[in-house]
Enzyme design. Structure first.
Site, PDB file in Angstrom:
ATOM      1  N   LEU A   1       0.963  -1.102   0.029  1.00 37.24           N
ATOM      2  CA  LEU A   1       0.045   0.083   0.138  1.00 37.24           C
ATOM      3  C   LEU A   1       0.902   1.132  -0.218  1.00 37.24           C
ATOM      4  CD1 LEU A   1      -2.988   0.998   0.067  1.00 37.24           C
ATOM      5  CD2 LEU A   1      -2.599   1.110   2.569  1.00 37.24           C
ATOM      6  N   ASP A   2       0.576   2.190  -0.707  1.00 34.66           N
ATOM      7  CA  ASP A   2       1.002   3.363  -1.053  1.00 34.66           C
ATOM      8  C   ASP A   2       2.690   3.427  -1.271  1.00 34.66           C
ATOM      9  OD1 ASP A   2      -1.289   4.960  -1.107  1.00 34.66           O
ATOM     10  OD2 ASP A   2      -1.151   4.868   1.160  1.00 34.66           O
ATOM     11  N   ALA A   3       3.349   2.292  -1.791  1.00 38.76           N
ATOM     12  CA  ALA A   3       4.518   2.208  -1.792  1.00 38.76           C
ATOM     13  C   ALA A   3       5.282   1.984  -2.968  1.00 38.76           C
ATOM     14  CB  ALA A   3       5.209   0.931  -0.730  1.00 38.76           C
TER      15      ALA A   3
END
Length: 300
Positions: free
Chosen positions: A243-245
Site C-alpha cells: 500500500l502506497d509504496a
C-alpha cells in the site's frame, strides 16, 4: 431536452503524428548504445525528432533512453522494424518497447465521491491537452454519473461492500481487461487487490493525498496539522501490492503556516492533488516513463 456532449479538441497547429513512433529502452550502460540505435533508425529510413537519455552510473549502471522518430508508412513498416531491432536489443541486453504516437491510450478512471481529480482529467481531455481517450469511469457511488455522462463518457456504478468486494472486482476486470491501457485511481477510496494489480502491472496510477512517505494511511491532513508541518504535498505513483509504496511518478508541495487549519490544508491539498495526478497521467499517456526497480525515470 437535448444533452450537450463534449468532445476533445486537438490543439491547433499540433503536428500530425500518423507516422511518429516512440521507443523506450533500458539496459546495462556501455559505450555505443546511442550510436547503435541511431544508426539502426537511419538505416530503416527513420528521422529522429527527439532523443533523451539518462545513465545511473557510466560504469556498471543502467542506461535509459526515450527516442521519437518519424517513419513513412509507419503502420506497414513498424512490424518489420521491431523484428529487425531485436538484433540490436539482444546485443545490448535491452528491455524495450515501441509505441505509435497516433494510438491514444484508453483510460479507465476510478472515482468515489470527491470530484476534483476527475474534473481536472475531464477538463484536460476536453481541451485536447491530454492525449488519451477516456473509455469509461467506474465508481462505487452514483454521485458523478450526471457529470461524466455530460461529457459523453460511459459511467459504470459498481457498489463495493466487504461482502461484495470479490464480485465488484470481477465486474471491474470484465469492463477493463483488454479494453483499457491505464487505470487511474482519482481519489477512489477502495483498496485494489493484488489480483487486479497483477492484471495491470505498472498501469495503475494512484494519487496519494500527502507527500510520501510521510503521513500514510487515513486522515493525512489531520496528521500533518497535528505535526505542525510547513509544507503539504501530494504524490502520484504506480500501484503495487504494498500500500502506497509503488514507484513514485510525480510530487508537488505548497508552503503552509500555523494559521492554516485542517480545512484550509485540505483545500490547498485538493489543488495539488489534481495537478500532480494530471501530470502523471499525461506523462504515461505520452510514453515518458520507465520503471526500474521501485523508481521511475521520467523523460520531460
Amino acid at each position: 431536452m437535448s444533452q450537450n456532449v463534449y468532445q476533445p479538441q486537438d490543439a491547433k497547429g499540433r503536428d500530425d503524428k500518423t507516422n511518429r513512433a516512440r521507443m523506450l529502452i533500458s539496459c546495462p550502460d556501455r559505450a555505443g548504445i546511442v550510436a547503435a540505435v541511431s544508426q539502426f533508425l537511419y538505416e530503416q529510413g527513420a528521422n529522429i525528432v527527439q532523443s533523451d537519455q539518462y545513465t545511473m552510473d557510466p560504469e556498471g549502471g543502467m542506461f535509459f533512453m526515450r527516442i521519437e522518430f518519424d517513419l513513412q508508412n509507419l503502420e506497414q513498416n513498424l512490424p518489420s522494424l521491431q523484428e529487425d531491432f531485436t538484433r540490436v536489443a539482444d546485443r545490448f541486453e535491452m528491455r524495450w518497447s515501441v509505441y505509435r504516437a497516433s494510438r491514444k491510450k484508453r483510460l479507465a478512471i476510478f472515482v468515489s465521491k470527491e470530484d476534483h481529480c476527475l474534473l481536472e482529467l475531464l477538463w484536460q481531455w476536453q481541451a485536447g491537452d491530454l492525449e488519451a481517450d477516456i473509455a469509461m469511469v467506474i465508481s462505487n457511488h452514483n454521485d458523478m454519473r450526471g457529470l461524466v455522462e455530460s461529457f459523453g463518457i460511459p459511467y459504470h456504478h459498481i457498489p463495493v461492500t466487504p461482502d461484495t468486494k470479490a464480485e465488484a472486482e470481477r465486474q471491474q476486470l470484465e469492463l477493463t481487461s483488454g479494453k483499457v491501457d491505464l487505470v487511474i485511481l482519482a481519489r477512489y477510496m477502495q483498496i485494489v487487490t493484488p489480483k487486479f494489480i497483477e492484471r495491470f502491472t505498472n498501469r495503475i496510477i494512484n494519487i496519494h493525498h500527502s507527500f510520501l512517505p510521510a503521513f500514510v494511511g487515513g486522515k493525512p491532513y489531520q496528521q500533518a496539522y497535528d505535526r505542525g508541518v510547513k509544507l503539504i504535498g501530494a504524490t502520484a505513483h504506480y500501484v503495487t501490492a504494498e500500500l502506497d509504496a509503488g514507484p513514485i511518478i510525480e510530487q508537488d508541495v505548497q508552503r503552509v503556516s500555523h494559521r492554516d487549519n485542517v480545512s484550509e490544508l485540505k483545500r490547498m491539498g485538493r489543488h495539488i492533488e489534481r495537478i500532480v495526478l494530471a501530470r502523471a497521467v499525461k506523462w504515461h499517456a505520452e510514453d515518458r516513463l520507465v520503471v526500474y526497480q521501485n523508481k521511475t525515470v521520467v523523460f520531460i
